[in-house]
Design a protein around this motif. Sequence first.
Motif, PDB file in Angstrom:
ATOM      1  N   GLU A 258      -6.571  32.531  73.445  1.00  0.00           N
ATOM      2  CA  GLU A 258      -5.789  32.181  74.632  1.00  0.00           C
ATOM      3  C   GLU A 258      -5.560  33.400  75.509  1.00  0.00           C
ATOM      4  OE1 GLU A 258      -1.413  30.272  75.811  1.00  0.00           O
ATOM      5  OE2 GLU A 258      -2.145  30.213  73.732  1.00  0.00           O
ATOM      6  N   ALA A 259      -5.286  34.551  74.877  1.00  0.00           N
ATOM      7  CA  ALA A 259      -5.025  35.775  75.643  1.00  0.00           C
ATOM      8  C   ALA A 259      -6.274  36.224  76.396  1.00  0.00           C
ATOM      9  CB  ALA A 259      -4.542  36.880  74.707  1.00  0.00           C
TER      10      ALA A 259
ATOM     11  N   ALA B 109      -8.719  34.374  77.362  1.00  0.00           N
ATOM     12  CA  ALA B 109      -8.980  33.399  78.426  1.00  0.00           C
ATOM     13  C   ALA B 109      -8.158  33.727  79.668  1.00  0.00           C
ATOM     14  CB  ALA B 109      -8.664  31.984  77.938  1.00  0.00           C
ATOM     15  N   PHE B 110      -6.844  33.990  79.484  1.00  0.00           N
ATOM     16  CA  PHE B 110      -5.985  34.324  80.619  1.00  0.00           C
ATOM     17  C   PHE B 110      -6.434  35.622  81.281  1.00  0.00           C
ATOM     18  CE2 PHE B 110      -2.677  31.429  78.836  1.00  0.00           C
ATOM     19  CZ  PHE B 110      -2.426  30.705  79.998  1.00  0.00           C
TER      20      PHE B 110
ATOM     21  N   ALA C 256      -9.896  35.070  83.248  1.00  0.00           N
ATOM     22  CA  ALA C 256      -9.695  34.251  84.446  1.00  0.00           C
ATOM     23  C   ALA C 256      -8.921  35.036  85.503  1.00  0.00           C
ATOM     24  CB  ALA C 256      -8.959  32.961  84.092  1.00  0.00           C
ATOM     25  N   GLY C 257      -7.919  35.794  85.059  1.00  0.00           N
ATOM     26  CA  GLY C 257      -7.137  36.603  85.988  1.00  0.00           C
ATOM     27  C   GLY C 257      -7.966  37.714  86.609  1.00  0.00           C
TER      28      GLY C 257
ATOM     29  N   GLN D 194      -7.903  26.336  77.690  1.00  0.00           N
ATOM     30  CA  GLN D 194      -7.477  27.013  78.922  1.00  0.00           C
ATOM     31  C   GLN D 194      -8.436  26.763  80.093  1.00  0.00           C
ATOM     32  OE1 GLN D 194      -4.474  28.246  78.867  1.00  0.00           O
ATOM     33  NE2 GLN D 194      -4.409  27.762  76.672  1.00  0.00           N
TER      34      GLN D 194
ATOM     35  N   TYR E 280     -16.096  29.978  82.817  1.00  0.00           N
ATOM     36  CA  TYR E 280     -14.937  29.525  83.581  1.00  0.00           C
ATOM     37  C   TYR E 280     -15.331  29.650  85.048  1.00  0.00           C
ATOM     38  CZ  TYR E 280     -10.077  29.123  85.177  1.00  0.00           C
ATOM     39  OH  TYR E 280      -8.907  28.710  85.782  1.00  0.00           O
TER      40      TYR E 280
END
Length: 297
Positions: A18-19, A21-22, A25-26, A51, A74
């Motif tokens: 999850e980390a 992925a964030f 994307a960021g 995510q 993504y």
Amino acid sequence: DKYSDRVRCDHPNTSQGEAIAFFLAGAAHCLGRTKVLTMVEEGLAGELIEQGFILAGTMPRFYRGKKGCSVLTYNLDEGRKSKANPKEFSKVEAIVDKVEHLEDSFIKERYDHLDDMEGPTEESYDEESQPDIDVKTILAMPKDAERLANLIDQTFDDYPTPSHDPNYVRAQIESGVPFRYIEEDGIMVACASADLVPDALTAELTDCATLPQHRKKGYMMALLTDLMWDLEQRDYHSAFTYARARVPGINILFKRLGFKYCGCIHQSCRIGEGLEDMNMWIRDLPTTGASSDTNKI
């Protein structure tokens, strides 16, 4: 990866899907990129999918012949979710489905021929082409970097790595990456390389280039078979590749060489004619049983 308008992250050393992925994307949002491509251990894929990441495919036994590698994207631009060339992709898929693998005896005979060689010496593909066992490929030295770069530059208008730069190619060879090439009358006419992933004991077969007037002779089959032999000597467990999805020949070649199709990355990178879809292929390699610790660079 500004050239292909994406952020790419290969094999992040984390168990926090999850980390990552964030973060990715960021990063893409801040940099103004329209796509993220990441290669992760398959156990992390679920968290990235939650995510909003899309699974392009999973290459089995990628990491040291054990864990699979999931390739995910993504897309900040909705347009990059779809295939760049859907009609051509479907035609290639139908052709490749009908192709049979080569007999293992052919590759074994080719390997045996290489065993007799005395170490290193100074692209389209036609499915009917098959090289003679005695087709000679040459393991490149740093002094060959300029000719290799020129050959790749002549073959591709766009290319996702700086393989048209002699300094880059020279650095790759000096770091241990095997490049092989074929000559006719002293002219370099075809080449390919195996971009090493030492921690995973796998390598990407890439930089596949043949001058147009020297195609349909089975040269690329000879080059890739010999590169797999090079990897076997290092006790690498597998070889993989990203092949242009709209080009029949290169996909036919990997199918014939026993590679397994693992999925397609839509509008992945700039190569050939703009952003192209890339098919993923992988195959296991026989290993010598040598200590894997000796293979790191």
